[in-house]
Design an enzyme around this catalytic site. Structure first.
Site, PDB file in Angstrom:
ATOM      1  N   ASP A   1      -6.766  -3.423  -5.897  1.00 46.40           N
ATOM      2  CA  ASP A   1      -6.533  -1.969  -5.586  1.00 46.40           C
ATOM      3  C   ASP A   1      -5.086  -1.591  -5.799  1.00 46.40           C
ATOM      4  O   ASP A   1      -4.692  -0.828  -5.390  1.00 46.40           O
ATOM      5  CB  ASP A   1      -6.579  -2.326  -3.553  1.00 46.40           C
ATOM      6  CG  ASP A   1      -7.835  -3.095  -3.076  1.00 46.40           C
ATOM      7  OD1 ASP A   1      -8.005  -3.927  -4.171  1.00 46.40           O
ATOM      8  OD2 ASP A   1      -8.288  -2.846  -2.363  1.00 46.40           O
TER       9      ASP A   1
ATOM     10  N   ASP B   1       0.979  -1.178   0.399  1.00 46.74           N
ATOM     11  CA  ASP B   1      -0.047   0.427  -0.259  1.00 46.74           C
ATOM     12  C   ASP B   1       0.840   1.708  -0.339  1.00 46.74           C
ATOM     13  O   ASP B   1       0.363   2.363   0.432  1.00 46.74           O
ATOM     14  CB  ASP B   1      -0.509  -0.005   0.901  1.00 46.74           C
ATOM     15  CG  ASP B   1      -2.446  -1.049   0.738  1.00 46.74           C
ATOM     16  OD1 ASP B   1      -2.351  -1.068  -0.090  1.00 46.74           O
ATOM     17  OD2 ASP B   1      -2.527  -1.897   1.841  1.00 46.74           O
TER      18      ASP B   1
HETATM   19  N1  GLY Z   1      -7.455  -1.487   0.362  1.00 42.95           N
HETATM   20  C1  GLY Z   1      -8.315  -1.602   0.895  1.00 42.95           C
HETATM   21  C2  GLY Z   1      -9.414  -1.178   0.583  1.00 42.95           C
HETATM   22  O1  GLY Z   1      -9.954  -0.884  -0.369  1.00 42.95           O
HETATM   23  O2  GLY Z   1     -10.622  -1.105   1.260  1.00 42.95           O
END
Ligand code: GLY
Length: 398
Positions: free
Chosen positions: A179, A121
């Site tokens: 994501d 992330d």
């Molecule tokens: N990347 C986690 C979400 O979108 O909840």
């Protein structure tokens, strides 16, 4: 240092801002521009409240209106870049030095995450924060932080799979979530800053592998693909945050739309533009009348299922950028949906009343429905992409 950055940034903004000549706008544009500016004012006063409630060393996560209680996080949580990023976007609009000081305070708490190799992330965390800081006030120190972050993120790339690993898992498995497309922007930026093409190559390879394996024939996407880490073979396609393995989790669709739009911007390869358009067509066909997505487009109980303001904001922001890459007719369609989303989010159903919601901006985000975690609450990423989308729309009116 803080003072120097602050005065440099204020100088840049005072002298570089070309506010649109309102007389050249039509009446609808003028009306929307005044809604946008009102939203920025509301948001700035909300974030001043949020800032006052943050314990030292903590980042905002969410707020529960019935009890008036907050949830906070540490810097290593995937959302830690959104709060400083939103402060910077708001400072860009109103030049309130208190917002900027608060952003710099958070950036110093966030900086050590540049060496975090345990998360995919880092794009969310470091690009939404330091990327905006660097854009507003170019500084070699910010560039070093972004570059270190890109190096850390690149350690999660597996040549055999052709992807960056999302979540850590048991040996043999290699989990990639849609994501993860959002973390590529950091890598593209790193190649531009350093001239090292390896970041670009990783980003493009990840986008290609995802394009091949994450999408269904109708252009919706799976949330998770589990690859064999040794052979790269697809083992399973499933969900973590969606309604079921074959459903279309709304935020996942929005991440894909945003991610392929960025990948097209950075590569100018029409394959990615086509993918972004395909995803947009899918999303537009699913949106209900008021254009705010249900938390999953296949959620049980539609039309009474919960809406997700975060998916709405991300979709609006991505559509505004994508509108710049397509023909006139398609562009108008994307912009009218983005505008409808932003108008709805700017109304009383979604926008916090001043002084309410613990200082968050938008109501009704859905974090992780299957785990019953952060359901129908404010979320820092809903706020961030809402403010980004408003800025993008306002910039178009200039
Ligand atoms: N990347 C986690 C979400 O979108 O909840």
């Amino acid at each position: 240092m803080v003072k120097l950055l602050l005065s440099g940034c204020l100088f840049f903004l005072v002298h570089a801002s070309g506010y649109p000549q309102k007389s050249k706008l039509n009446r609808a544009d003028k009306q929307f521009l005044s809604i946008i500016d009102k939203d920025f004012r509301t948001a700035a006063s909300q974030y001043a409240i949020l800032a006052k409630h943050l314990p030292p060393g903590k980042f905002p996560k969410t707020y529960f209106p019935p009890s008036g209680s907050y949830e906070f996080s540490n810097a290593s949580w995937w959302c830690s870049g959104f709060y400083p990023g939103t402060l910077l976007l708001l400072f860009e609009q109103n030049r309130d030095s208190n917002l900027y000081k608060e952003a710099l305070r958070m950036l110093s708490l966030l900086e050590p995450q540049k060496n975090n190799k345990e998360t995919h992330d880092l794009g969310f965390m470091m690009y939404c924060s330091f990327g905006n800081a660097e854009r507003l006030s170019p500084d070699p120190r910010y560039r070093d932080i972004l570059l270190s972050s890109a190096r850390s993120l690149s350690t999660r790339f597996n040549e055999k799979v052709g992807c960056i690993r999302s979540w850590n898992s048991q040996p043999g498995d290699f989990l990639v979530i849609i994501d993860n497309m959002m973390n590529l922007e950091l890598l593209f930026r790193a190649t531009k800053m350093s001239g090292d093409s390896s970041f670009y190559t990783i980003a493009v390879t990840h986008a290609n592998t995802t394009l091949k394996n994450h999408f269904r024939p109708d252009n919706s996407s799976y949330h998770v693909v589990n690859y064999n880490s040794e052979t790269g073979a697809v083992q399973k396609k499933l969900t973590a945050q969606g309604a079921n393995d074959s459903s279309a989790w709304a935020r996942g669709q929005a991440w894909g739309l945003y991610g392929y739009t960025v990948t097209y911007r950075e590569t100018k390869n029409n394959l990615y533009l086509q993918q972004a358009k395909n995803i947009a067509a899918y999303i537009l066909a699913q949106l209900p009348g008021d254009k705010i997505p249900f938390w999953d487009f296949d959620a049980p109980g539609i039309p009474h299922a919960l809406r997700d303001a975060s998916a709405a904001a991300i979709t609006a922001s991505a559509l505004i950028e994508l509108s710049g890459y397509v023909d006139n007719k398609t562009s108008k369609k994307y912009l009218s949906v983005a505008k409808a989303i932003l108008e709805k989010l700017s109304g009383p159903d979604y926008l916090a009343e001043q002084g309410s919601l613990g200082g968050f901006i938008l109501k009704h985000g859905v974090g992780h429905f299957p785990k019953n975690s952060e359901v129908d609450v404010p979320l820092t990423y809903a706020d961030y992409y809402f403010i980004e989308a408003l800025k993008r729309y306002k910039d178009l009116l200039k």
